[in-house]
Design an enzyme around this catalytic site. Structure first.
Site, PDB file in Angstrom:
ATOM      1  N   LYS A 187      31.536  -6.519  11.388  1.00 25.54           N
ATOM      2  CA  LYS A 187      30.592  -6.925  10.339  1.00 25.54           C
ATOM      3  C   LYS A 187      31.227  -7.996   9.470  1.00 25.54           C
ATOM      4  O   LYS A 187      32.300  -7.806   8.910  1.00 25.54           O
ATOM      5  CB  LYS A 187      30.212  -5.737   9.442  1.00 25.54           C
ATOM      6  CG  LYS A 187      29.085  -6.121   8.473  1.00 25.54           C
ATOM      7  CD  LYS A 187      28.909  -5.151   7.326  1.00 25.54           C
ATOM      8  CE  LYS A 187      29.805  -5.421   6.168  1.00 25.54           C
ATOM      9  NZ  LYS A 187      29.570  -6.714   5.470  1.00 25.54           N
ATOM     10  N   GLU A 263      43.843  -4.102   5.167  1.00 21.16           N
ATOM     11  CA  GLU A 263      44.595  -5.252   4.632  1.00 21.16           C
ATOM     12  C   GLU A 263      43.921  -5.602   3.316  1.00 21.16           C
ATOM     13  O   GLU A 263      42.785  -6.069   3.298  1.00 21.16           O
ATOM     14  CB  GLU A 263      44.551  -6.403   5.648  1.00 21.16           C
ATOM     15  CG  GLU A 263      45.665  -7.406   5.454  1.00 21.16           C
ATOM     16  CD  GLU A 263      45.212  -8.615   4.705  1.00 21.16           C
ATOM     17  OE1 GLU A 263      45.337  -8.604   3.461  1.00 21.16           O
ATOM     18  OE2 GLU A 263      44.715  -9.560   5.339  1.00 21.16           O
ATOM     19  N   GLU A 394      44.425  -8.741  -9.711  1.00 24.44           N
ATOM     20  CA  GLU A 394      44.159  -9.826  -8.757  1.00 24.44           C
ATOM     21  C   GLU A 394      42.949 -10.626  -9.241  1.00 24.44           C
ATOM     22  O   GLU A 394      41.877 -10.071  -9.465  1.00 24.44           O
ATOM     23  CB  GLU A 394      43.870  -9.223  -7.379  1.00 24.44           C
ATOM     24  CG  GLU A 394      43.688 -10.281  -6.320  1.00 24.44           C
ATOM     25  CD  GLU A 394      43.494  -9.689  -4.926  1.00 24.44           C
ATOM     26  OE1 GLU A 394      42.759  -8.696  -4.793  1.00 24.44           O
ATOM     27  OE2 GLU A 394      44.055 -10.259  -3.978  1.00 24.44           O
TER      28      GLU A 394
HETATM   29  P1  ADP Z   1      35.100  -8.918  -2.380  1.00 26.00           P
HETATM   30  O1  ADP Z   1      35.093  -8.109  -3.642  1.00 26.00           O
HETATM   31  O2  ADP Z   1      36.171  -9.902  -2.343  1.00 26.00           O
HETATM   32  O3  ADP Z   1      33.758  -9.453  -1.965  1.00 26.00           O
HETATM   33  P2  ADP Z   1      34.954  -6.598  -0.745  1.00 26.00           P
HETATM   34  O4  ADP Z   1      36.094  -5.699  -0.516  1.00 26.00           O
HETATM   35  O5  ADP Z   1      33.847  -6.136  -1.629  1.00 26.00           O
HETATM   36  O6  ADP Z   1      35.565  -7.951  -1.223  1.00 26.00           O
HETATM   37  O7  ADP Z   1      34.283  -7.013   0.636  1.00 26.00           O
HETATM   38  C1  ADP Z   1      34.980  -7.219   1.824  1.00 26.00           C
HETATM   39  C2  ADP Z   1      34.135  -6.686   2.970  1.00 26.00           C
HETATM   40  O8  ADP Z   1      33.891  -5.307   2.740  1.00 26.00           O
HETATM   41  C3  ADP Z   1      32.759  -7.324   3.107  1.00 26.00           C
HETATM   42  O9  ADP Z   1      32.437  -7.437   4.494  1.00 26.00           O
HETATM   43  C4  ADP Z   1      31.853  -6.335   2.438  1.00 26.00           C
HETATM   44  O10 ADP Z   1      30.528  -6.369   2.921  1.00 26.00           O
HETATM   45  C5  ADP Z   1      32.504  -5.032   2.820  1.00 26.00           C
HETATM   46  N1  ADP Z   1      32.213  -3.902   1.930  1.00 26.00           N
HETATM   47  C6  ADP Z   1      31.952  -3.923   0.588  1.00 26.00           C
HETATM   48  N2  ADP Z   1      31.715  -2.678   0.130  1.00 26.00           N
HETATM   49  C7  ADP Z   1      31.825  -1.836   1.190  1.00 26.00           C
HETATM   50  C8  ADP Z   1      31.697  -0.420   1.361  1.00 26.00           C
HETATM   51  N3  ADP Z   1      31.402   0.384   0.350  1.00 26.00           N
HETATM   52  N4  ADP Z   1      31.885   0.088   2.599  1.00 26.00           N
HETATM   53  C9  ADP Z   1      32.207  -0.704   3.632  1.00 26.00           C
HETATM   54  N5  ADP Z   1      32.321  -2.038   3.547  1.00 26.00           N
HETATM   55  C10 ADP Z   1      32.144  -2.612   2.344  1.00 26.00           C
END
Ligand code: ADP
Length: 496
Positions: A187, A263, A394
């Site tokens: 995804k 990561e 960060e």
């Molecule tokens: P950022 O805050 O930098 O956007 P995230 O950690 O929110 O980084 O997002 C990184 C990835 O994790 C994206 O693909 C996002 O859709 C996904 N993501 C965000 N929230 C969730 C969640 N609760 N469960 C699984 N994947 C998630």
């Protein structure tokens, strides 16, 4: 409609898939939902793509499971490698298009985007080379037993990637997983789905069997969460924030205890000693924080400079930062494009405000650039103390903090004063200092007299709260294989 025609200044019209890539076909989502993709350079809507919900995740997982059990787990390693190498070749053939899509969708400068696509191709080819070199071993125990240890694929892997390096993270995740004989459902981040969908076309062209690699667009809380808690996914690999990393781990624990690699974030120290070659150090410190607009988990955001060169360093670093061209990503000499989104823009500006309010000295930058797009000036704070928010959290933007240190011991102490441990750097001309400090810093990567120089042959990942497991290098294969012991009795039955 599962594709559209888009245009970039570098490609003219090109064919952009917008569907979910499941079983080697682009399809609409079950609920026929779509979401808009925003151009961070001018805030316009580029297009809409299909959104995966839980039902689509189920379909993609079924396809991946069927491919795994049906053919992929028993596909010859040679053929797995050959397909990855073919995919790498197609990346290189289409490097201009893929790079232009990255600049359009992510806003990264076109020269950097080309670098990303080249590195993605290098990564895929590297793991193509590994596919037929994943070997077990024979272990002698007693004369009447023949034991061997196999490295087997884990199964169906869910992979969730972020928006800062959309195509590079795609390659980092897919390369080792597929080389080791796993199938994947990947995804992309909701902000940047386009390059991965274009690359999905290349998966089919390379000749991968249906279902081996499934690429879906969707939101974290819906599709991402469905992956993390799915009962038919054997492993989840995630790159993103520490906050979400914790949620993924919880979801894995409370569903089927799928294997987890993470990561995550960082707050990496970049330490400059008095005896460093100052021009060289400034150039790498500049690249360390401002490359990719500061949107790197390993960004060198905490800069510690030894007292003897502190004032001179700040003056020269300011001059250097002001030369970074912040502009339209499609211009060849642009170094820094826009931040990814309004949300990130607001977060970063919030940190800048905090830094000023907490009493740090704003040396340069601190403002929006232009009136359209999410551009922020390269921003340097000096006189930053360890308790300040900008020193601890960060920021994920073009903002760094500089502080002074006296001794090597002080440098190690402040360098390690973080809950993160992704990367660090030391600038010095003294070999002993370089090695001593590198070994004392609690980080997964330590650079000496350089910064951000990642390579697919070298493992990358976090100590402490920066993650679990390693990407790249041979180490990544450990995250995508599981060890099986086969023990064969050669002699007579032991108990009569
Ligand atoms: P950022 O805050 O930098 O956007 P995230 O950690 O929110 O980084 O997002 C990184 C990835 O994790 C994206 O693909 C996002 O859709 C996904 N993501 C965000 N929230 C969730 C969640 N609760 N469960 C699984 N994947 C998630």
């Amino acid at each position: 409609m599962v594709a559209t025609t888009l245009k970039t200044p570098h490609t003219g019209d090109y064919h952009q898939p917008t569907g979910l890539f499941i079983n080697n076909e682009f399809v609409e989502g079950v609920d026929k939902k779509t979401f808009e993709v925003i151009n961070p350079t001018d805030e316009s809507v580029i297009t809409s793509v299909h959104e995966a919900t839980e039902k689509d995740v189920d379909l993609a997982v079924s396809a991946a499971r069927k491919a795994f059990e049906g053919s992929w787990r028993t596909e010859t390693p040679e053929n797995r490698g050959r397909l990855l190498v073919k995919l790498a070749d197609l990346f290189e053939r289409d490097i201009d298009t893929l790079a232009a899509i990255e600049s359009l969708d992510n806003g990264k400068a076109i020269t950097m985007a080309k670098g990303d696509v080249g590195m993605a191709a290098g990564c895929l080819r590297y793991y193509g080379g590994w596919a037929d070199k994943i070997e077990g071993k024979v272990v002698d125990t007693t004369p009447d037993t023949f034991n061997y240890i196999r490295k087997e694929p884990i199964g169906v892997c869910g992979q969730i990637i972020p928006w800062n390096f959309p195509i590079l993270m795609w390659a980092w995740k897919i390369g080792p997983a597929v080389a080791a004989g796993n199938t994947v459902v990947i995804k992309t981040a909701e902000q940047t789905p386009l390059s991965a969908l274009y690359a999905a076309k290349l998966i089919k062209e390379a000749g991968f069997p249906p279902g081996v690699i499934n690429v879906i667009s969707g939101f974290g809380k819906i599709a991402g969460a469905a992956i993390a808690s799915h009962m038919n996914i054997d492993k989840v690999a995630f790159t993103g924030s520490t906050l979400v990393g914790r949620q993924i781990m919880k979801a894995a624990a409370s569903s089927n205890l799928k294997k987890v690699t993470l990561e995550l974030g960082g707050k990496s120290p970049n330490i400059v000693f008095d005896d460093a070659d100052i021009d060289n150090a400034i150039s790498w410190v500049n690249f360390g924080i401002f490359f990719n607009h500061g949107q790197c988990c390993c960004a060198g955001s905490r800069i510690y400079v030894q007292e003897g060169i502190y004032d001179k360093f700040i003056e020269r670093f300011k001059e250097r930062a002001l030369k970074n061209k912040v502009d339209d990503p499609f211009q060849a000499d642009t170094f820094q494009g826009p931040q990814i989104s309004q949300l990130q823009f607001d977060r970063i500006m919030g940190y800048i405000k905090h830094g000023t309010e907490e009493g740090a000295k704003l040396e340069v930058g601190g403002k929006r650039k232009g009136d359209r797009g999410f551009f922020i000036e390269p921003t340097i704070f000096s006189g930053v103390t360890e308790d300040m928010k900008i020193s601890q959290e960060e920021i994920f933007g073009p903002v760094c903090s500089i502080s002074k240190f006296k001794t090597k011991e002080d440098a190690i102490k402040v360098g390690n004063n973080t809950t993160y441990g992704l990367a660090a750097a030391v600038h010095t001309s003294n070999l002993n200092t370089a090695i001593e400090v590198s070994h004392a810093l609690r980080a997964g990567t330590v650079w000496v007299n350089t910064y951000n120089t990642l390579h697919h042959q070298l493992p990358f990942g976090g100590f402490k709260e920066s993650g679990i497991g390693r990407e790249l290098g041979e180490a990544a294969l450990d995250n995508y294989t599981q060890t099986k012991t086969v023990s064969i009795r050669l002699g007579d039955a032991l108990f009569g």
